[in-house]
Design a protein around this motif. Structure first.
Motif, PDB file in Angstrom:
ATOM      1  N   PRO A 141      -1.388  20.368  90.830  1.00  0.00           N
ATOM      2  CA  PRO A 141      -2.501  20.000  92.309  1.00  0.00           C
ATOM      3  C   PRO A 141      -3.536  19.752  91.904  1.00  0.00           C
ATOM      4  O   PRO A 141      -4.097  19.868  90.685  1.00  0.00           O
ATOM      5  N   ALA A 142      -3.945  18.756  93.184  1.00  0.00           N
ATOM      6  CA  ALA A 142      -4.785  18.195  93.155  1.00  0.00           C
ATOM      7  C   ALA A 142      -6.137  18.971  94.250  1.00  0.00           C
ATOM      8  O   ALA A 142      -5.453  19.386  94.968  1.00  0.00           O
ATOM      9  N   GLY A 143      -7.165  18.821  93.879  1.00  0.00           N
ATOM     10  CA  GLY A 143      -8.055  19.119  94.727  1.00  0.00           C
ATOM     11  C   GLY A 143      -8.388  20.613  95.471  1.00  0.00           C
ATOM     12  O   GLY A 143      -7.456  21.264  96.519  1.00  0.00           O
ATOM     13  N   ARG A 192       7.129  25.451  89.992  1.00  0.00           N
ATOM     14  CA  ARG A 192       7.092  24.732  87.916  1.00  0.00           C
ATOM     15  C   ARG A 192       5.980  25.080  87.285  1.00  0.00           C
ATOM     16  O   ARG A 192       5.995  25.677  86.455  1.00  0.00           O
ATOM     17  N   PHE A 193       4.958  24.411  88.066  1.00  0.00           N
ATOM     18  CA  PHE A 193       3.645  23.905  87.308  1.00  0.00           C
ATOM     19  C   PHE A 193       3.076  25.291  86.503  1.00  0.00           C
ATOM     20  O   PHE A 193       2.883  25.192  85.941  1.00  0.00           O
ATOM     21  N   LEU A 194       2.760  25.864  87.832  1.00  0.00           N
ATOM     22  CA  LEU A 194       1.956  27.123  87.382  1.00  0.00           C
ATOM     23  C   LEU A 194       3.364  28.130  86.558  1.00  0.00           C
ATOM     24  O   LEU A 194       2.397  28.499  85.721  1.00  0.00           O
ATOM     25  N   ALA A 195       4.200  28.458  86.626  1.00  0.00           N
ATOM     26  CA  ALA A 195       4.917  29.137  86.178  1.00  0.00           C
ATOM     27  C   ALA A 195       5.025  28.620  84.283  1.00  0.00           C
ATOM     28  O   ALA A 195       4.765  29.230  83.375  1.00  0.00           O
ATOM     29  N   GLU A 401      -6.367  29.861  85.102  1.00  0.00           N
ATOM     30  CA  GLU A 401      -6.817  28.684  84.290  1.00  0.00           C
ATOM     31  C   GLU A 401      -5.399  27.800  84.171  1.00  0.00           C
ATOM     32  O   GLU A 401      -4.889  26.547  84.000  1.00  0.00           O
ATOM     33  N   ALA A 402      -3.915  28.799  84.609  1.00  0.00           N
ATOM     34  CA  ALA A 402      -3.031  28.014  84.746  1.00  0.00           C
ATOM     35  C   ALA A 402      -3.365  26.358  85.704  1.00  0.00           C
ATOM     36  O   ALA A 402      -2.332  25.756  85.693  1.00  0.00           O
ATOM     37  N   LEU A 403      -3.840  27.381  86.729  1.00  0.00           N
ATOM     38  CA  LEU A 403      -4.547  25.838  87.666  1.00  0.00           C
ATOM     39  C   LEU A 403      -5.210  25.089  87.540  1.00  0.00           C
ATOM     40  O   LEU A 403      -5.816  23.987  88.590  1.00  0.00           O
ATOM     41  N   GLN A 404      -5.932  25.214  85.704  1.00  0.00           N
ATOM     42  CA  GLN A 404      -6.926  24.259  85.375  1.00  0.00           C
ATOM     43  C   GLN A 404      -8.586  24.621  86.346  1.00  0.00           C
ATOM     44  O   GLN A 404      -9.500  23.665  86.589  1.00  0.00           O
TER      45      GLN A 404
END
Ligand SMILES: C=C(O[C@@H]1C=C(C(=O)O)C=C[C@H]1O)C(=O)O
Length: 407
Positions: A141-143, A192-195, A401-404
């Motif tokens: 994800p961005a922003g 899918r990114f988060l998991a 953290e997973a979402l940075q």
């Protein structure tokens, strides 16, 4: 996709099952697009599914019991193989619970990797074809930006203070209080990114995604294989590496004892035998350390859904005594927990399955442009509000953290 609401279960599931030769190491990569990932990824078993052949929805106080009897009926009439469903139940009686049979599920366990496809009243799709479809790339994800949920952090500390006063006056022995926050995103969040990130960062947890609830839980409510049921009770939390301190803390030991007692009391009437270790052990995670007790029971003639029906809600996520604690948390917390802190996991057509407690998670909105993150902690009369707040921040860290994102 067919959606059934309570008490309608007259459908016939058709299943196709094939070995998945040369399956990739990472099954999460196989989900072709965001928006409908269903997964349960632990170290011994991984289930990654997508699409919905059937979705059952339940609400009210008897959701788990109704799901258990509906699933039994559906599983008994299934043809072509043993079906599998992922499910996520609400914490309280106000929200909707889901049991979903994926259209495609990849299942990996100690017997190898299989592809199951499933459909209602029609021929299921070809397993080989489904794993070879083209995939949309996984995107970060961005922003992103964050906002408080129902309470700001300082309002939540005030709520903890009010709760401590109530506990000191004898209103209950322990109440688990929850806080939420909202992360918004300029682009839809790809679950899918988060998991995948949760699995990489917290490899000893169970990573789940069911109907937009995505998280990485360290707490196993009930795993059932044949007659054997295991439950891993967690309660009593400190910063990473402070296990010795936790073992010596009267507050944490009592808080833990309440949670173990509630599990033992719930399992006892169902069990032929029950083993409850005397002393807790330490579970070290990257963000927190917990007191942990692994309870084992022998329970014949029940499905994992019957077992979680008996167990939920444990004192680890509600409090002691249960009803008093539930009423207090509803008033003081006021947060709609939805399916956070409810049972989440999988069940197969034989009634075996694994259900964790939906912790360290967030609930995505339908457009996936925001995710509501939840965390709570057991409050005791001698709790310190600032310490409890820090604990909830540490428990929210996996999703952040997973979402940075920073806390
Ligand atoms: C409620 C949460 O965690 C639960 C509460 C704990 C505690 O109070 O010490 C520990 C583990 C979980 O049983 C959460 O992670 O949100």
């Amino acid at each position: 996709m067919i959606t059934l609401r309570q008490k309608e279960s007259a459908v016939q599931l058709q299943i196709r099952a094939e070995e998945f030769h040369d399956a990739p190491e990472n099954l999460l990569n196989l989900a072709p697009r965001p928006g409908n990932l269903l997964c349960w990824v632990g170290d011994k078993r991984q289930i990654v599914g997508w699409g919905e052949a059937l979705r059952l929805e339940f609400s009210g106080r008897h959701a788990i019991r109704e799901a258990s009897s509906a699933w039994k009926e559906i599983a008994d009439s299934a043809v072509g193989g043993v079906p599998i469903a992922l499910a996520s139940f609400a914490f309280g009686s106000h929200s909707t619970s889901y049991l979903v049979v994926p259209r495609v599920a990849i299942v990996r366990d100690n017997q190898g990797t299989r592809i199951l496809t499933c459909a209602v009243d029609e021929e299921p799709p070809s397993p080989q074809h489904e794993v070879n479809v083209s995939r949309e790339p996984v995107t970060a994800p961005a922003g992103l930006w964050t906002a408080p949920g129902r309470m700001t952090q300082s309002q939540w500390e005030d709520a903890v203070r009010r709760l401590i006063a109530l506990l000191k006056s004898g209103a209950a022995a322990k109440v688990v209080l929850t806080r939420d926050m909202v992360i918004s995103s300029a682009t839809p969040i790809d679950e899918r990114f988060l998991a995948q990130r949760l699995h990489d960062l917290y490899p000893t947890t169970w990573v789940y995604s069911v109907a937009g609830l995505v998280g990485a839980t360290p707490e196993m409510l009930a795993a059932k294989r044949g007659d054997t049921v295991t439950s891993r009770v967690l309660a009593g939390t400190s910063e990473p590496g402070n296990g010795a301190e936790l073992l010596g803390s009267l507050k944490d030991r009592s808080e833990h004892h309440f949670a173990v007692e509630s599990v033992a009391r719930a399992l006892s009437p169902l069990s032929d035998s029950l083993e409850v270790p005397q002393e807790p052990t330490i579970l070290d995670l990257p963000n927190v350390t917990h007191l942990a007790t692994d309870v084992t029971a022998s329970i014949p003639n029940a499905s994992v859904l019957d077992v979680i029906h008996a167990l939920h809600p444990t004192a680890a996520v509600c409090g002691t005594p249960t009803t008093l604690a539930y009423n207090i948390l509803e008033t003081i917390e006021g947060t709609q927990r939805g399916r956070y802190s409810g049972p989440v996991g999988w069940v197969d057509g034989t009634g075996d399955g694994e259900f964790g407690i939906a912790l360290r998670c967030g609930q995505l909105t339908d457009d996936r442009k925001s995710i509501r993150v939840f965390a709570g902690g057991g409050i005791m009369p001698d709790s310190v509000p600032a310490v409890e707040l820090a604990e909830t921040r540490a428990k929210m860290r996996p999703v952040l953290e997973a979402l940075q994102l920073e806390d």
